[in-house]
Design an enzyme around this catalytic site. Sequence first.
Site, PDB file in Angstrom:
ATOM      1  N   SER A 137       0.858  -1.186   0.000  1.00  0.00           N
ATOM      2  CA  SER A 137       0.000   0.000   0.000  1.00  0.00           C
ATOM      3  C   SER A 137       0.890   1.230   0.000  1.00  0.00           C
ATOM      4  CB  SER A 137      -0.881   0.004   1.256  1.00  0.00           C
ATOM      5  OG  SER A 137      -1.508   1.258   1.439  1.00  0.00           O
ATOM      6  N   TYR A 150      -2.424  -0.615  10.554  1.00  0.00           N
ATOM      7  CA  TYR A 150      -2.353  -0.856   9.109  1.00  0.00           C
ATOM      8  C   TYR A 150      -1.012  -0.382   8.567  1.00  0.00           C
ATOM      9  CZ  TYR A 150      -3.705  -0.562   4.158  1.00  0.00           C
ATOM     10  OH  TYR A 150      -3.760  -0.688   2.788  1.00  0.00           O
TER      11      TYR A 150
END
Length: 288
Positions: A137, A150
């Site tokens: 990501s 995350y």
Amino acid sequence: MRSVVVTGASTGIGRELVAGLVRSRARVWATVRRTEDAESLRAEHGDAVEPVLMDVTDEASVRAAGERVGAAGPLDALVNNAGVALPGPLEHLPLDVLRRQLEVNLVGQLAVTQAMLPALRAGRERGRDVRIVMIGSIGGRIAGPMLGPYHAAKFGLVGLTGSLRAELAPWGIRVLLVEPGVIATPIWGRGAADGRAMAAGMSPQAQAHYGARMDAAVAGAARSAATGLPADRAAAAVLRALTERHPRPRRVVGRDALVVAAVVRLLPDRAVYRLAAHQAGRRRPAPS
């Protein structure tokens, strides 16, 4: 016919990637956690897809999946796509939430890779162009508020991918990282629901400190689920990583991700720090 394992294939990028691989005439092993998702994939793609019930946090199911794939013959590629996004302020975050995030988005990626490497090595021994693709990501390049678990997992995945790339290079197994920006997938809808549940359970003090920021994070997750880059666009980038003759070791996907990558690369660390602090709602610059 190429043989490819895709984890987290029930929705989002994984589901779209399975469809793209089927169109390219690959044989796909699609891992899901629920029987109904396996049945849905089988109904959509027939014998071109072999659904595999597997939870990346369950060592026994990961090991069984690796044995099943290996027994069927050599493997050409593995795409580690499974992931979750669990929001919350780190000051008050239950450690189980952090552990869950790291288990799914980081530890589980290595567990699956270890389980599939015998079949991948068998493919390489037969002269095939073997690849492992990690779905990271842009959140592995810059960290913002309320998504600390995350970001920790995605930053960790960058290091894990780099080490695997170096360790497997002598055998010609390529290890690649795809780093999307915001993608319109159910991960954000689930994250918004988890965020609302966590916010409701926070103490009055935590509510006073972080309530508004949690509300903003939940609203942002809902927007991401609705307005992010379509999942098929991200899946197309993963497919290119699997098929290009000379794939990039790190591939950024989406206009927002390209902007963030450029900012992180060009701005000094102090400016990036202040940018993240502003996103968190600070009224004064971060101390230098």
